[in-house]
Design a protein around this motif. Structure first.
Motif, mmCIF file in Angstrom:
data_model
loop_
_atom_site.group_PDB
_atom_site.id
_atom_site.type_symbol
_atom_site.label_atom_id
_atom_site.label_comp_id
_atom_site.label_asym_id
_atom_site.label_seq_id
_atom_site.Cartn_x
_atom_site.Cartn_y
_atom_site.Cartn_z
ATOM 1 N N LEU A 256 0.654 -1.034 -0.076
ATOM 2 C CA LEU A 256 0.045 -0.188 0.050
ATOM 3 C C LEU A 256 0.837 1.355 -0.274
ATOM 4 N N VAL A 257 0.473 2.122 -0.667
ATOM 5 C CA VAL A 257 1.132 3.619 -0.781
ATOM 6 C C VAL A 257 0.152 4.669 -0.854
ATOM 7 N N ALA A 258 0.724 5.914 -0.421
ATOM 8 C CA ALA A 258 0.021 6.998 -0.345
ATOM 9 C C ALA A 258 1.041 8.215 -0.515
ATOM 10 N N ALA A 259 0.906 9.012 -1.654
ATOM 11 C CA ALA A 259 1.874 10.025 -1.906
ATOM 12 C C ALA A 259 1.143 11.290 -2.347
ATOM 13 N N ARG A 260 1.634 12.271 -2.145
ATOM 14 C CA ARG A 260 1.243 13.766 -2.665
ATOM 15 C C ARG A 260 2.073 13.791 -4.016
ATOM 16 N N VAL A 261 1.309 14.250 -5.066
ATOM 17 C CA VAL A 261 2.061 14.478 -6.388
ATOM 18 C C VAL A 261 1.379 15.745 -6.799
ATOM 19 N N GLY A 262 2.178 16.911 -6.779
ATOM 20 C CA GLY A 262 1.537 18.152 -6.949
ATOM 21 C C GLY A 262 0.555 18.473 -5.760
ATOM 22 N N GLN A 263 -0.687 18.953 -6.196
ATOM 23 C CA GLN A 263 -1.715 19.146 -4.989
ATOM 24 C C GLN A 263 -2.390 17.910 -4.740
ATOM 25 N N PRO A 264 -2.781 16.953 -5.430
ATOM 26 C CA PRO A 264 -3.624 15.835 -5.089
ATOM 27 C C PRO A 264 -2.985 14.621 -4.390
ATOM 28 N N ARG A 265 -3.364 14.177 -3.094
ATOM 29 C CA ARG A 265 -2.736 12.915 -2.544
ATOM 30 C C ARG A 265 -3.443 11.628 -3.011
ATOM 31 N N LEU A 266 -2.618 10.890 -3.535
ATOM 32 C CA LEU A 266 -2.950 9.658 -4.288
ATOM 33 C C LEU A 266 -2.534 8.483 -3.420
ATOM 34 N N LEU A 267 -3.792 7.521 -3.288
ATOM 35 C CA LEU A 267 -3.712 6.242 -2.656
ATOM 36 C C LEU A 267 -3.611 4.975 -4.024
ATOM 37 N N ASP A 268 -2.814 3.932 -3.278
ATOM 38 C CA ASP A 268 -2.841 2.760 -4.398
ATOM 39 C C ASP A 268 -2.313 1.641 -3.841
ATOM 40 N N ASN A 269 -2.628 0.533 -4.123
ATOM 41 C CA ASN A 269 -2.201 -0.667 -3.540
ATOM 42 C C ASN A 269 -2.347 -1.851 -4.485
ATOM 43 N N CYS A 270 -1.523 -3.266 -4.223
ATOM 44 C CA CYS A 270 -1.859 -4.307 -5.017
ATOM 45 C C CYS A 270 -1.716 -5.429 -3.967
ATOM 46 N N ALA A 271 -2.076 -6.461 -4.393
ATOM 47 C CA ALA A 271 -1.818 -7.796 -3.986
ATOM 48 C C ALA A 271 -0.276 -8.257 -4.431
ATOM 49 N N VAL A 272 0.440 -8.938 -3.503
ATOM 50 C CA VAL A 272 1.786 -9.372 -3.599
ATOM 51 C C VAL A 272 2.029 -10.880 -3.195
ATOM 52 N N SER A 273 2.428 -11.880 -3.852
ATOM 53 C CA SER A 273 2.804 -13.116 -3.572
ATOM 54 C C SER A 273 4.214 -13.101 -3.009
ATOM 55 N N LEU A 274 4.578 -13.263 -1.715
ATOM 56 C CA LEU A 274 5.632 -13.205 -1.164
ATOM 57 C C LEU A 274 6.399 -14.732 -1.092
ATOM 58 N N GLY A 275 7.729 -14.425 -1.448
ATOM 59 C CA GLY A 275 8.598 -15.562 -1.398
ATOM 60 C C GLY A 275 9.248 -15.637 -0.060
ATOM 61 N N ASN A 276 10.010 -16.547 0.324
ATOM 62 C CA ASN A 276 10.588 -16.877 1.415
ATOM 63 C C ASN A 276 12.116 -16.997 1.400
ATOM 64 N N PRO A 277 12.835 -16.086 1.322
ATOM 65 C CA PRO A 277 14.491 -16.338 1.116
ATOM 66 C C PRO A 277 15.074 -17.106 1.660
ATOM 67 N N ALA A 278 14.650 -17.495 3.259
ATOM 68 C CA ALA A 278 15.001 -18.507 3.781
ATOM 69 C C ALA A 278 14.964 -19.915 3.482
ATOM 70 N N ASP A 279 13.895 -20.158 2.591
ATOM 71 C CA ASP A 279 13.532 -21.355 2.105
ATOM 72 C C ASP A 279 13.952 -21.254 0.603
ATOM 73 N N GLY A 280 14.805 -20.400 -0.050
ATOM 74 C CA GLY A 280 15.275 -20.519 -1.322
ATOM 75 C C GLY A 280 14.211 -19.829 -2.084
ATOM 76 N N GLY A 281 13.090 -19.043 -1.354
ATOM 77 C CA GLY A 281 12.287 -17.993 -2.243
ATOM 78 C C GLY A 281 10.895 -18.723 -2.593
ATOM 79 N N LYS A 282 10.917 -20.066 -1.893
ATOM 80 C CA LYS A 282 9.635 -20.561 -2.024
ATOM 81 C C LYS A 282 8.555 -20.118 -0.945
#
Length: 282
Positions: A256-282
């Motif tokens: 999730l992110v929120a940022a002001r670009v010029g005047q407006p404050r914009l929100l956005d987000n997305c789903a992410v599938s996380l790997g586990n580096p401790a298990d070789g990214g699985k």
């Protein structure tokens, strides 16, 4: 054209024989993102109600309540094109008959103190209060919200469940411009150069998704770099679990992110599938 009702009595009359009801709550200034919510809601019930109400209690002093775009006639045409049956467009006096100071409000709980709540401490109290009122007045079987305001969606779902409101809350994917920018009523305030720069917000999310197999730190690093390269200093850029708790390696997460670009404050987000580096990214 849909029936336009502005009072509670008119709403009751318009929905007296409605059968099942779907509600899409909005603040107007409707765009293609709102239209997608209406299209999703249309087959879910016999009657589709869209509310148009710029809710003053979710704006803090100094925020853009007065400047918030109001385009009612164009909104009505868009509702007609999407097969809306009833547009509920109440006045402030209808929604808050005892005034804005003397009212019972919904306490949004600890989850509302994070992210947007940390930036805007009174915001979600206003949002949940007006949504609870709309649920009580419209009496929908299902209500449809966009995933762009992900924290809001999460809190509305929690409220409906915890307060036993009997409403199924459905989330719909974010609708985007051709360059990836999430559609928002506030995008119209972006100047030409800021409009180009704002596309970096969704690009940062995509970079985070691509880095997902390498784990949470890689996701945040990749997204931060894209924003920094565009000269955007976010209010927040966080990785959470889908319910806004701590993100867990090897599981689904939300960026999730929120940022002001010029005047407006914009929100956005997305789903992410996380790997586990401790298990070789699985």
């Amino acid at each position: 054209m849909p029936a336009v009702v502005r009072t509670v009595a008119e709403l009751r009359a318009a929905t007296a024989a409605a059968g099942t009801v779907a509600l899409v709550p909005t603040m107007g200034a409707l765009h293609d993102g709102h239209a997608s919510l209406m299209r999703h809601a249309r087959p879910l019930a016999d009657t589709l109600v869209v509310s148009i109400f710029v809710n003053p209690t979710q704006f803090a002093p100094g925020e853009d309540l007065d400047a918030y775009p109001r385009t009612f006639e164009a909104d009505l045409e868009r509702c007609a094109a999407e097969g809306v049956d009833v547009v509920f467009a109440p006045t402030v006096e209808q929604m808050y008959p005892h005034g804005l100071e003397d009212q019972i409000t919904v306490d949004p709980g600890p989850r509302a103190t994070l992210l947007e709540g940390a930036q805007r401490p009174t915001h979600f109290r206003g949002v949940l209060t007006v949504v609870a009122k709309l649920f009580s007045l419209v009496r929908p079987d299902v209500a449809v919200f966009g995933e762009k305001d992900y924290q809001q969606l999460s809190l509305v779902r929690l409220m409906a469940r915890e307060l036993c409101l009997g409403v199924e809350v459905v989330g719909c994917p974010t609708v985007r411009e051709a360059d990836g920018l999430a559609m928002s009523s506030r995008n119209r305030y972006l100047s030409g150069s800021d409009r180009e720069r704002a596309a970096a917000i969704s690009a940062a999310l995509r970079a985070g998704v691509d880095a997902g197999p390498d784990g949470p730190e890689a996701v945040l690093h990749a997204a931060e770099k894209v924003l920094a390269d565009a000269g955007i200093d976010p209010d927040y850029l966080v990785l959470t679990s889908p319910d806004l708790g701590p993100a867990q390696p090897g599981r689904e997460a939300r960026l999730l992110v929120a940022a002001r670009v010029g005047q407006p404050r914009l929100l956005d987000n997305c789903a992410v599938s996380l790997g586990n580096p401790a298990d070789g990214g699985k």
